[in-house]
Structures are given as structure tokens and as C-alpha cells.
Design a protein around this motif. Structure first.
Motif, PDB file in Angstrom:
ATOM      1  N   PRO A 184       0.832  -1.197   0.000  1.00 30.78           N
ATOM      2  CA  PRO A 184       0.000   0.000   0.000  1.00 30.78           C
ATOM      3  C   PRO A 184       0.872   1.254   0.000  1.00 30.78           C
ATOM      4  O   PRO A 184       1.979   1.242   0.539  1.00 30.78           O
ATOM      5  CB  PRO A 184      -0.789  -0.076   1.307  1.00 30.78           C
ATOM      6  CG  PRO A 184      -0.478  -1.410   1.908  1.00 30.78           C
ATOM      7  CD  PRO A 184       0.810  -1.866   1.313  1.00 30.78           C
ATOM      8  N   GLY A 209       0.442   5.630   0.405  1.00 28.88           N
ATOM      9  CA  GLY A 209      -0.336   6.858   0.511  1.00 28.88           C
ATOM     10  C   GLY A 209       0.378   7.925  -0.293  1.00 28.88           C
ATOM     11  O   GLY A 209       0.425   7.885  -1.522  1.00 28.88           O
ATOM     12  N   GLY A 268       3.674   8.515   0.120  1.00 30.08           N
ATOM     13  CA  GLY A 268       5.086   8.154  -0.009  1.00 30.08           C
ATOM     14  C   GLY A 268       6.027   9.056   0.769  1.00 30.08           C
ATOM     15  O   GLY A 268       7.198   9.177   0.436  1.00 30.08           O
ATOM     16  N   THR A 269       5.544   9.689   1.838  1.00 26.04           N
ATOM     17  CA  THR A 269       6.429  10.558   2.629  1.00 26.04           C
ATOM     18  C   THR A 269       7.032   9.817   3.825  1.00 26.04           C
ATOM     19  O   THR A 269       7.690  10.419   4.663  1.00 26.04           O
ATOM     20  CB  THR A 269       5.680  11.785   3.193  1.00 26.04           C
ATOM     21  OG1 THR A 269       4.739  11.336   4.181  1.00 26.04           O
ATOM     22  CG2 THR A 269       4.954  12.540   2.097  1.00 26.04           C
ATOM     23  N   GLY A 270       6.767   8.535   3.921  1.00 31.38           N
ATOM     24  CA  GLY A 270       7.293   7.754   5.034  1.00 31.38           C
ATOM     25  C   GLY A 270       8.809   7.843   5.100  1.00 31.38           C
ATOM     26  O   GLY A 270       9.496   8.132   4.118  1.00 31.38           O
ATOM     27  N   SER A 281       4.882  16.563   8.154  1.00 29.01           N
ATOM     28  CA  SER A 281       4.582  16.340   6.742  1.00 29.01           C
ATOM     29  C   SER A 281       3.095  16.555   6.445  1.00 29.01           C
ATOM     30  O   SER A 281       2.615  16.152   5.397  1.00 29.01           O
ATOM     31  CB  SER A 281       4.933  14.895   6.381  1.00 29.01           C
ATOM     32  OG  SER A 281       4.187  13.998   7.208  1.00 29.01           O
ATOM     33  N   SER A 299      -0.778  11.474   3.716  1.00 26.03           N
ATOM     34  CA  SER A 299      -2.192  11.108   3.653  1.00 26.03           C
ATOM     35  C   SER A 299      -2.678  10.620   5.012  1.00 26.03           C
ATOM     36  O   SER A 299      -1.896  10.107   5.819  1.00 26.03           O
ATOM     37  CB  SER A 299      -2.393  10.000   2.618  1.00 26.03           C
ATOM     38  OG  SER A 299      -1.843   8.780   3.086  1.00 26.03           O
ATOM     39  N   ASN A 358      -0.965   8.197   7.715  1.00 26.12           N
ATOM     40  CA  ASN A 358      -0.852   8.572   9.135  1.00 26.12           C
ATOM     41  C   ASN A 358      -1.413   7.461  10.020  1.00 26.12           C
ATOM     42  O   ASN A 358      -0.835   7.114  11.046  1.00 26.12           O
ATOM     43  CB  ASN A 358      -1.631   9.862   9.440  1.00 26.12           C
ATOM     44  CG  ASN A 358      -1.133  11.093   8.701  1.00 26.12           C
ATOM     45  OD1 ASN A 358      -1.856  12.066   8.572  1.00 26.12           O
ATOM     46  ND2 ASN A 358       0.095  11.055   8.191  1.00 26.12           N
TER      47      ASN A 358
HETATM   48  C1  LIG Z   1       9.463  16.386   5.909  1.00 26.52           C
HETATM   49  C2  LIG Z   1       8.848  15.230   6.627  1.00 26.52           C
HETATM   50  C3  LIG Z   1       8.412  15.414   7.920  1.00 26.52           C
HETATM   51  C4  LIG Z   1       7.821  14.355   8.615  1.00 26.52           C
HETATM   52  N1  LIG Z   1       7.375  14.573   9.869  1.00 26.52           N
HETATM   53  C5  LIG Z   1       6.782  13.572  10.555  1.00 26.52           C
HETATM   54  C6  LIG Z   1       6.301  13.783  11.872  1.00 26.52           C
HETATM   55  O1  LIG Z   1       6.392  14.871  12.442  1.00 26.52           O
HETATM   56  N2  LIG Z   1       5.721  12.742  12.513  1.00 26.52           N
HETATM   57  C7  LIG Z   1       5.574  11.521  11.917  1.00 26.52           C
HETATM   58  O2  LIG Z   1       5.026  10.619  12.531  1.00 26.52           O
HETATM   59  N3  LIG Z   1       6.021  11.293  10.671  1.00 26.52           N
HETATM   60  C8  LIG Z   1       6.624  12.285   9.970  1.00 26.52           C
HETATM   61  N4  LIG Z   1       7.074  12.054   8.699  1.00 26.52           N
HETATM   62  C9  LIG Z   1       6.936  10.704   8.120  1.00 26.52           C
HETATM   63  C10 LIG Z   1       5.670  10.492   7.259  1.00 26.52           C
HETATM   64  O3  LIG Z   1       5.204  11.712   6.732  1.00 26.52           O
HETATM   65  C11 LIG Z   1       4.574   9.830   8.056  1.00 26.52           C
HETATM   66  O4  LIG Z   1       4.982   8.517   8.390  1.00 26.52           O
HETATM   67  C12 LIG Z   1       3.226   9.748   7.322  1.00 26.52           C
HETATM   68  O5  LIG Z   1       2.250   9.215   8.209  1.00 26.52           O
HETATM   69  C13 LIG Z   1       3.263   8.912   6.073  1.00 26.52           C
HETATM   70  O6  LIG Z   1       2.114   9.166   5.302  1.00 26.52           O
HETATM   71  P1  LIG Z   1       2.095   8.839   3.734  1.00 26.52           P
HETATM   72  O7  LIG Z   1       0.724   9.102   3.245  1.00 26.52           O
HETATM   73  O8  LIG Z   1       3.177   9.539   3.067  1.00 26.52           O
HETATM   74  O9  LIG Z   1       2.345   7.268   3.778  1.00 26.52           O
HETATM   75  P2  LIG Z   1       3.354   6.384   2.911  1.00 26.52           P
HETATM   76  O10 LIG Z   1       4.737   6.822   3.089  1.00 26.52           O
HETATM   77  O11 LIG Z   1       2.834   6.296   1.535  1.00 26.52           O
HETATM   78  O12 LIG Z   1       3.143   4.993   3.626  1.00 26.52           O
HETATM   79  C14 LIG Z   1       3.569   4.761   4.950  1.00 26.52           C
HETATM   80  C15 LIG Z   1       3.282   3.311   5.346  1.00 26.52           C
HETATM   81  O13 LIG Z   1       1.894   3.093   5.470  1.00 26.52           O
HETATM   82  C16 LIG Z   1       1.424   2.160   4.517  1.00 26.52           C
HETATM   83  N5  LIG Z   1       0.168   2.736   3.995  1.00 26.52           N
HETATM   84  C17 LIG Z   1      -0.030   3.937   3.440  1.00 26.52           C
HETATM   85  N6  LIG Z   1      -1.324   4.132   3.164  1.00 26.52           N
HETATM   86  C18 LIG Z   1      -1.975   3.014   3.551  1.00 26.52           C
HETATM   87  C19 LIG Z   1      -3.331   2.587   3.535  1.00 26.52           C
HETATM   88  N7  LIG Z   1      -4.315   3.365   3.080  1.00 26.52           N
HETATM   89  N8  LIG Z   1      -3.614   1.357   4.007  1.00 26.52           N
HETATM   90  C20 LIG Z   1      -2.655   0.552   4.488  1.00 26.52           C
HETATM   91  N9  LIG Z   1      -1.371   0.907   4.541  1.00 26.52           N
HETATM   92  C21 LIG Z   1      -1.025   2.124   4.075  1.00 26.52           C
HETATM   93  C22 LIG Z   1       2.521   2.015   3.507  1.00 26.52           C
HETATM   94  O14 LIG Z   1       2.569   0.721   2.979  1.00 26.52           O
HETATM   95  C23 LIG Z   1       3.746   2.312   4.335  1.00 26.52           C
HETATM   96  O15 LIG Z   1       4.155   1.160   5.014  1.00 26.52           O
HETATM   97  C24 LIG Z   1       7.688  13.090   7.994  1.00 26.52           C
HETATM   98  C25 LIG Z   1       8.135  12.922   6.673  1.00 26.52           C
HETATM   99  C26 LIG Z   1       8.705  13.960   6.002  1.00 26.52           C
HETATM  100  C27 LIG Z   1       9.158  13.735   4.613  1.00 26.52           C
END
Ligand SMILES: Cc1cc2nc3c(=O)[nH]c(=O)nc-3n(C[C@H](O)[C@H](O)[C@H](O)COP(=O)(O)OP(=O)(O)OC[C@H]3O[C@@H](n4cnc5c(N)ncnc54)[C@H](O)[C@@H]3O)c2cc1C
Lengths: 481, 436
Positions: free
Chosen positions: A70, A72, A74-76, A136, A141, A145
Motif C-alpha cells: 500500500p 499513501g 510516499g512521505t514515510g 509532513s 495522507s 498517518n
Molecule cells: C518532511 C517530513 C516530515 C515528517 N514529519 C513527521 C512527523 O512529524 N511525525 C511523523 O510521525 N512522521 C513524519 N514524517 C513521516 C511520514 O510523513 C509519516 O509517516 C506519514 O504518516 C506517512 O504518510 P504517507 O501518506 O506519506 O504514507 P506512505 O509513506 O505512503 O506509507 C507509509 C506506510 O503506510 C502504509 N500505507 C499507506 N497508506 C496506507 C493505507 N491506506 N492502508 C494501508 N497501509 C497504508 C505504507 O505501505 C507504508 O508502510 C515526515 C516525513 C517527512 C518527509
């Protein structure tokens, strides 16, 4: 693992031709999350628009035993939303609708691809917000989160994502749609919503999220206090908590970070400071005013060099500016960095900061720090030059040393980013065979064939293997069975 | 006594010591759960002993009911069988208290009273206040996810439990979560254990998040002409910047039971923070009450003690009714009518801003309870609400499913969990949802 042409045809039938990304260049975009160190492109990216489409894809992949990843936004930061074993990536960024906002019942229901901040934007004029605020939040997404159980600066007071999720719709790895929890607070049975939050896509795909919304506080007060050293700043943190005050946010920056920020963003934090504390209080006006005075006094008593209180929203934004741009600012010090988010008990902060300095010296790397001091959640950035492979090795060694040090102080390897691929090898620092085995079997309930995000979160440790059973206690001799 | 009973008794004694195994008929009869007397009461003194007792129970396929304060033994279905009551009250140590980190680790048999004495000395608290909480054990509170008025501000044990050491049905000691206030490493196993009634593992040790005790607190009561007016006041409060720590709805019977006056409906609100902020918010609450046609009266802090007692009367039937915040008034009114149709008057209370109501009334015939519970389930079903029998005589819980219907797909997962972790149905067999 290349996919058969039959599978691509079936995916096309489910999603239509514009619902798939199959080209080489197209797939490369999806080869990593923001931990760009780990790369692995999926064989195809599927972009469903509904739960029904997600379900059809999962059933197809399950039949064919093809891994699913999966994604979202991609900011993980953990090597989570990337495909080390290829397979089908399911991108949820076409499912972005707000399905319901129900302020009178303090909740909203949204699709997983919705960007975190958009939800707050949709309700803020009416005086409400969605509390989890990862830095982020402008791009990540809500589904992401939920899946990482994201935190943020303000979770010191408000709690992390899990504390705000009321219900989920989940398409499990077994190919079933389940509705867990919901708008009503109490439900009979196991708290499956609670364990599904933070499962990093290894249980299934989150296709709908019902969250708690909170009413905006009457007043906010932001204070910046600078100190001669991390130790004195840490003492101030302890003194604030000991005074019975839980600020909304309590962030700390160290000397190296302050220098980088001052050089980069023009935020102008005090130049000769060894540490800066950014403290935000929110709540009813009278409470915030009383507490702000107390906090400022405590900082002065503890030897603050300078205490500034933002007088308006513009000043508040300026105080936060440096903190928010910290990760970008270190780009001036080195081309790349490794970022960790381990946690220590708050009272051990001075000790772990000393240990960090020793580790940096031992491994000849620079470590800049910006972190959630209120809950002991570190964010050390280990700087290195990726053009120099030997420097990378030293950075990695420092990183490992640091995780070990945090665990030795009773902490945890990750406070908010999650495990992913990055920390999967470190999980056994914190958990024994029985604990890992319990988790692996728990996952099997949701995803019996282990097709969901394989290789993430759970280590390839014997205790996670099929059929493994941890050692049972010894019984008295000559028992009876 | 079966052929095996004697050697099992000996093995139990070898684990916990002769004096910690009780098998005399009278004592076992008085430890009966829903009329089912155990063959042994075992009182382990350590997690290791719990582990070995369970390993033995697993091998011999004994049915085990863990108990703490014994406060919530009338929750759930009557057990399908019972061999051994595992009395956890000797596991009562505070293992580690870190006031600077606002965390504490306690053994599951420690009572809330003991914990409060320890952390209260440092002006800290575990904000958990269901009726009778003092004598309840932390393990029991977690297994039943018990909560009281303070959940309006602090949430429930789901939000307060950071880490947990538990013993699986086969005796394997397992740890989940962390000892720090923030951790996302691995699955959130503590969430799974909260409210699971010990059916996936016996809770042995809990690491909990504490909160600072607020410096000042005040409580008020607003009395209304009917539940609808109370609902309007609640809506106003929800859509405001007031941050109360308790907002409890009371109907006439509940108000009377607390000795707080006579009115068709009332809402008790408390606010706890810096004194000047309590006063300022109190004025806001007072304005909302006026707008809804009520006057706000100050109450003594002792009100909450009376409230806790009044909401958990001995021998009464207690229902937890979960509904939407916007429907609490209506749901309370309908609950009054449904119970009245069976005879008695229900005292209704509950967290108004969370939609979590509680109705208590003197025991009536099982058939009458079934009728009223079914009526209320039908009422809340369209909004995804629930009606759970929190306490009732065994005959009632045999006649009416105490948990109510679950979504079949979610229940299939729950059964999968029980099959995986307790295939032999050793832990609390039959008591949990769907007879798990
Ligand atoms: C500049 C920056 C600052 C950040 N600050 C923080 C912070 O303050 N606190 C924090 O906790 N994190 C932070 N992060 C990390 C990241 O943003 C978080 O982990 C965020 O929750 C990831 O969301 P995403 O939509 O990008 O998920 P993704 O990176 O796309 O996915 C994250 C994980 O969740 C899974 N996933 C995604 N969507 C789904 C879905 N719908 N169903 C099942 N699984 C799914 C994916 O397989 C992956 O394992 C930061 C990242 C950046 C780049």
C-alpha cells in the motif's frame, strides 16, 4: 518477480487503462519513500478509486500469491511504501474524498488518500481541527498517518494518531472488507481498530477512516527560550512537567541545528545558544496566560539566556519557522543524513545527549538534533556525504550505536515514524521471541498468506516463522499428564 | 472429583505453595462465578507462578477465570466451564514509578487505591474513575476497559496503557508496547488487551501514563426541565472552547440517588486547571446553561464520590448504552421508557460529550430485561451504537446476549484471534463476545 500478462489484463479490467502504471519510468517514481536509501520498484502500480476496486485487486493478488504494497503519499521515513519484492503497489491517492463531517458528533469520515491538512482546512473556519500534526501534514495522507500511527509536535498534549481514530474500513490481506469501530465511542469485542492503527499495511489496506475532531483552543501562546547547554534546557523541560504543565508542544534544538537554521532560513534563533526550547501552550485563555507566565519564570530560574514570547500570529510563525525547516536547513551542513526517531524516558534526556556526543566522536560523524523533548522523542540527524561510501558506513554504525543506547535507557526504537524496512532488524532489541511470535501470529489473522507489505515491520526472525512456538515454562517434575 | 484432580492439586501446590491453593468446598463455593464453583482457587505471588499455573492449566485443559477485585465478575456470558479461579491480588507491587516521566509500572493485582496513594504524593494521578474504582485492581480495570466521568478529558485505559506483560493461555509470558510515553515499534498489542476480558492472556504487569493533578477544580450542576433541554446545553458545550474534565448527564432518578436535588434532567460539569481559568470557563458554562433555560449551581467536590457510589448500586442491573453525542438526550429518554415498561425506574448517567450512557435499575425478570435490551439495541443500531450488559444476575445474562450483535466480518477476525491464541478455550471460556 515479474507478473504474468494475465494478471495485468485482469488488473486493467478492474481499473481501466488509466488506473495502472506499468511503464519502466512510471514505476521508478514509486521505487522508494522519503527514506531514499531503500529502493525497490513494484511490477505495477494500481490506482483504485473505490473500496470495491481495492477489494478486487486484493482478491486477485491473493489468488496469484503476489505481494501487495500500500502507498499513501510516499512521505514515510522508514522504507515502508516501496516494493523490495516487486509485486503490485496499491496507491490510494485517488481516494481523497471527505465522506462526512459531523461536528456535532465531533467526527469526520474520510477516504485514506486525503491529505492530513485538508481535513483541518475543511473544518477550521468553524473552529475545529484534526489533531495529529506530523510535520509532513501538508503532503502526507490520513491513510498513511493511520498506518504509521503518526505523531507530531502537538501530540505531547493531544496524543498520537491512534488516540484520534474511531473507526476504520479495512480490506484485509484475506480479501475481506471489514468495518471496525465507528462514530460511536464504545463497541463490544476486541479493539481491532486500535491494533490496526500502526500496522504499516501488513494487515491490509485502510479504505475509510473515521476520526475524532477537536475544537480549536481559545488561545495559543508560543515561547522561545534559549539556554547555554542541552543539559540546562533539559532541566527546564523536567521542571515544566514537574510543575504540572503539559504544553501542547515542547521542542528542542541543539547548537549544531541552531547554526544550520540561522544560516539557512533567517529564523534568527539566538546565536550563542547551546540549545533552544520552543514551547507552545494552548487552551482556555486564562489557563494559557497563567501557564505561560509560569513557564517563562521556570525557564529564567533554570538559567535561560533569553526568553521570548510571541505577541501575535506572525511572531508565532517566525518562532516556528526554524523548527519547521530544520530538516531542510541541515542540507547546508552535509549532502545527506540518516534520521532516527528513537525515544528515551524524558528524564534521561541529558544523559542520552551526552551519549550522542560520545557516539558522534567515536564514529567521526556530525549529529544535529531537533526533537520532541516533552516526550523524549529524539530526532538525531546523522550527517554524511553519500559520495563517500566509508562515511556512510560510519553513519550507519553511529545510527546502530544510538538505537542501542536508547534501548539501554529503557526507550524504544521508534516513537512515530514506524519500523518499515529500516528498523526491522532492530525490533528484536526491544522484543523477545515470545513477543515477536505473538505479533507474527496476530498479523496472520488479518493476512494469512503474508502477502501484505512483506518484509516490513516484522523481522525475518525465527520467532516470526510459520509454526514457531516460544519456549513454555517448565512444570513440576512427575506431573500428572 | 475426577481421577486427575488430586495430582493437579499437588502440581499447583508445587508451583505456588500449599497455602496458596485452596480446594475446600466452602471456599470454592464462595468463589463461584455465576453459580459455577471452581475446583481450586490459586493465589500466585509472581508472574512466574502465573505462567506455570497457566502452563499446567493448558496441558490439563482446565478452564481458568482470572480475578482481581472481583468487581466485574458479573460481566459477559456466564462461563461455559470453570475449574480454577486465578486470584491475582498478591501481585500487587508498584514495580517502577518514574514521576519525572509521568509513567508507572504496576502488577495487575495492585488496587487503584494503592496506586493513587503512591503517585498522589507527587501530585500525579491515573485519571480513571469508574464507580468503586478504589478497590478495583489495575488488571481488572484494563481487562474490562472500565472508565468513568474523567474519560471526557483523559480518554480510557486504551489511551493510558503504554505497555503490558501478559501470560498467554499456554503459559508463555509476553510483552507488548513500551515503557515510554510514545512508541510505534511493532503492533500496538496493549490496545488488543484492553477490554479483552483476559481472553487472550492474563494481564500481569501494566505500564501506565500518568497525568499531573490539576491545581484547582470546580464542579457545577445545571438542572433542566427535560432531557431535550439538557441536550441543547450539551451541544453548546461541545461547540465551544471550554475544556471540561467531566460532563455527566443525569436523569431524575440519578439526581435523586446522588442527593443532588429533583429535576427531570441535569448535567454536572467539572473544570480543573489554574484557578483563574476555572473561573473564566465557569462563567462561560453558566452562560450556556442560562441560554438553555437553566441555572448553574456550584457543587461540592464530594459530589463525585456520591456520584460514583450512586451509579454502581449493589445488586442492580447496569447497562452501558453507546450512542451519538447528538442523541444522548433522546436515548436517555427512551431508556427511561423502556425500563419503566418493565417496572422499575432507571437511574441514567453518562459521559454526555462522548455519547456513553449508563443505566442502572433493580433486577427484574430475565424476559423483561431481554425485551428492553432488544428495544434499546434496535434504537441505537442505525447509528452503530451498542447496548452492553455490564452487570446483571446470571439468569439475565443467560437469557439475553450481554454483548449484543457484532458485524459478522469483524467477529470472524475476533474468533480467529481466540482460535490462534487460546484454541483450547482455557481463559474465561464462553464469557466474551459471541461466547468466545
Ligand atoms: C518532511 C517530513 C516530515 C515528517 N514529519 C513527521 C512527523 O512529524 N511525525 C511523523 O510521525 N512522521 C513524519 N514524517 C513521516 C511520514 O510523513 C509519516 O509517516 C506519514 O504518516 C506517512 O504518510 P504517507 O501518506 O506519506 O504514507 P506512505 O509513506 O505512503 O506509507 C507509509 C506506510 O503506510 C502504509 N500505507 C499507506 N497508506 C496506507 C493505507 N491506506 N492502508 C494501508 N497501509 C497504508 C505504507 O505501505 C507504508 O508502510 C515526515 C516525513 C517527512 C518527509
Amino acid at each position: 518477480m515479474p507478473l504474468g500478462p494475465g494478471l495485468l489484463d485482469e488488473l486493467t479490467r478492474i481499473l481501466g487503462p488509466d488506473g495502472l502504471v506499468a511503464s519502466e519510468e512510471g514505476r521508478l517514481v514509486y521505487e522508494c519513500d522519503m527514506h531514499t536509501f531503500y529502493k525497490g520498484a513494484p511490477d505495477v502500480v494500481a490506482l483504485p478509486k473505490s473500496t470495491a476496486e481495492v477489494l478486487a485487486i486484493v482478491r486477485l493478488c491473493r489468488r496469484e500469491r503476489v505481494p501487495i504494497v500500500p502507498r499513501g503519499s510516499g512521505t514515510g521515513l522508514i522504507g515502508g511504501a516501496m516494493a523490495p519484492h516487486g509485486g503490485v503497489m496499491i496507491g490510494l491517492n485517488r481516494m481523497t474524498r471527505i465522506l462526512e463531517i459531523d461536528l456535532a458528533n465531533r467526527s469526520a469520515t474520510v477516504q485514506p488518500g486525503l491529505i492530513n491538512l485538508w481535513l483541518t482546512r475543511a473544518v477550521q473556519e468553524r473552529g475545529w481541527f484534526f489533531a495529529p500534526d506530523p510535520s509532513s501534514q501538508m503532503v502526507s495522507s490520513i491513510g498513511g498517518n493511520v498506518s504509521t500511527n503518526a505523531g507530531g509536535p502537538h501530540c505531547l498534549k493531544y496524543g498520537i494518531t491512534a488516540n484520534h481514530v474511531l473507526g476504520l474500513e479495512l480490506v484485509t490481506g484475506a480479501g475481506e472488507v471489514v468495518r471496525l469501530g465507528g462514530k460511536v465511542a464504545d463497541h463490544a469485542g476486541y479493539d481491532l481498530t486500535g491494533v490496526a492503527v500502526g500496522s504499516e499495511g501488513t494487515f491490509g489496506l485502510v479504505t475509510t477512516v473515521t476520526v475524532r475532531l477537536l475544537h480549536t483552543a481559545e488561545a495559543v501562546r508560543t515561547i522561545l527560550a534559549s539556554f547555554g547547554s542541552i543539559e540546562t534546557a533539559s532541566e527546564a523541560v523536567s521542571a515544566i512537567i514537574a510543575a504540572g504543565i503539559i504544553p501542547a508542544a515542547l521542542e528542542m534544538l541543539d547548537e549544531l541545528m541552531i547554526q544550520a537554521i540561522n544560516a539557512g532560513t533567517g529564523a534568527a534563533y539566538p546565536k550563542d545558544a547551546g540549545a533552544v526550547l520552543l514551547i507552545e501552550l494552548d487552551g482556555p485563555r486564562a489557563e494559557v496566560e497563567a501557564q505561560a507566565e509560569r513557564v517563562a519564570a521556570i525557564c529564567r530560574e533554570r538559567g535561560a539566556l533569553d526568553v521570548r514570547v510571541a505577541r501575535d500570529e506572525a511572531e508565532r510563525a517566525l518562532l516556528w519557522k526554524g523548527r519547521k525547516e530544520a530538516a531542510g536547513a541541515v542540507g547546508r551542513l552535509a549532502p545527506t543524513y540518516l534520521l532516527q526517531d528513537a525515544v528515551v524516558p524524558r528524564s534521561r534526556l541529558p544523559e542520552i545527549m551526552r551519549e550522542l556526543r560520545a557516539i558522534a566522536e567515536r564514529h567521526r560523524v556530525q549529529i544535529a538534533n531537533v526533537f520532541h523533548a516533552g516526550d523524549g522523542n529524539l530526532h538525531p540527524l546523522i550527517l554524511y556525504d553519500d559520495r563517500n561510501p566509508e562515511e556512510l558506513e560510519r553513519a550507519k554504525a553511529a545510527n546502530e550505536a544510538l538505537l542501542h543506547a536508547c534501548i539501554a535507557m529503557g526507550g524504544t526504537i521508534t516513537g512515530e515514524h514506524g519500523v518499515g524496512l529500516d528498523k526491522v532488524k532492530n525490533l528484536s532489541l526491544q522484543y523477545g521471541d515470545a513477543d515477536l511470535n505473538f505479533m507474527a501470529r496476530l498479523r496472520g489473522i488479518f493476512d494469512p498468506d503474508r502477502i501484505m507489505n512483506p518484509g516490513k515491520l516484522l523481522p525475518s526472525h525465527p520467532a516470526c516463522g510459520e509454526g514457531f512456538r516460544p519456549a513454555r515454562p517448565r512444570l513440576p517434575e512427575g506431573a500428572w499428564v | 472429583m475426577s481421577v486427575l484432580a488430586r495430582p493437579i492439586g499437588g502440581a499447583l501446590a508445587a508451583i505456588v505453595g500449599q497455602e496458596a491453593v485452596v480446594d475446600d468446598r466452602a471456599a470454592c463455593a464462595s468463589a463461584a462465578v455465576d453459580g459455577l464453583a471452581p475446583r481450586w482457587i490459586v493465589r500466585p505471588a509472581s508472574l512466574d507462578e502465573v505462567s506455570r499455573v497457566l502452563a499446567l492449566a493448558w496441558d490439563a485443559e482446565l478452564a481458568v477465570v482470572p480475578r482481581g477485585g472481583g468487581h466485574a465478575l458479573e460481566l459477559g456470558h456466564p462461563p461455559s466451564r470453570l475449574d480454577l479461579v486465578l486470584d491475582l491480588r498478591r501481585l500487587d507491587h508498584v514495580v517502577e514509578y518514574n514521576p519525572d516521566d509521568l509513567t508507572v509500572t504496576v502488577e495487575a493485582g495492585a488496587t487503584m487505591e494503592a496506586l493513587t496513594a503512591r503517585v498522589g504524593a507527587r501530585r500525579q494521578l491515573l485519571p480513571l474513575d469508574p464507580g468503586g474504582v478504589e478497590r478495583r485492581t489495575l488488571g481488572g480495570l484494563a481487562a474490562t476497559n472500565a472508565s468513568g466521568p474523567l474519560r471526557a478529558r483523559y480518554g480510557t485505559l486504551r489511551d493510558l496503557l503504554l505497555g503490558v506483560r501478559f501470560v498467554q493461555a499456554d503459559g508463555v509470558v509476553t510483552w507488548g508496547g513500551a515503557k515510554v510515553v510514545k512508541s510505534v515499534s511493532g503492533y500496538d498489542v496493549p490496545k488488543l488487551m484492553v477490554g479483552a476480558l483476559g481472553t487472550l492472556g492474563v494481564l500481569g504487569e501494566l505500564t501506565l501514563r500518568l497525568h499531573p493533578a490539576p491545581p484547582f477544580e470546580a464542579t457545577w450542576l445545571a438542572a433542566f426541565k427535560d432531557l431535550a433541554a439538557a441536550q441543547a446545553f450539551i451541544a453548546r458545550l461541545v461547540d465551544s472552547t471550554v475544556q471540561p474534565n467531566r460532563v455527566e448527564l443525569l436523569n431524575r432518578a440519578a439526581l435523586g440517588a446522588c442527593g443532588a436535588g429533583d429535576a427531570p434532567a441535569a448535567v454536572a460539569v467539572s473544570i480543573a486547571t489554574a484557578e483563574e481559568a476555572v473561573r473564566a470557563q465557569g462563567q462561560m458554562v453558566s452562560r450556556f446553561a442560562r441560554e438553555a433555560g437553566a441555572t448553574l449551581l456550584p457543587l461540592d467536590a464530594s459530589f463525585w464520590t456520591a456520584y460514583g457510589r450512586a451509579t454502581t448500586p449493589e445488586g442492580a442491573i447496569a447497562l452501558a448504552v453507546g450512542t451519538l453525542v447528538t442523541l444522548v438526550g433522546e436515548t436517555a429518554a427512551e431508556t427511561e421508557r423502556a425500563v419503566a415498561a418493565a417496572g422499575p425506574a432507571a437511574a441514567i448517567t453518562g459521559s454526555a460529550t462522548l455519547g456513553s450512557l449508563r443505566a442502572t435499575f433493580p433486577t427484574v425478570e430475565p424476559r423483561a430485561v431481554r425485551a428492553l435490551v432488544e428495544r434499546l439495541r434496535a434504537l441505537v443500531a442505525p447509528v452503530g451504537g451498542s447496548v452492553i450488559i455490564q452487570r446483571a444476575p446470571a439468569a439475565v445474562r443467560a437469557a439475553v446476549d450481554p454483548w449484543g450483535p457484532l458485524e459478522p466480518d469483524a467477529f470472524a477476525l475476533m474468533r480467529g484471534l481466540k482460535d490462534e491464541f487460546d484454541a483450547k478455550r482455557v481463559l474465561n471460556p464462553g464469557r466474551f463476545v459471541g461466547g468466545l
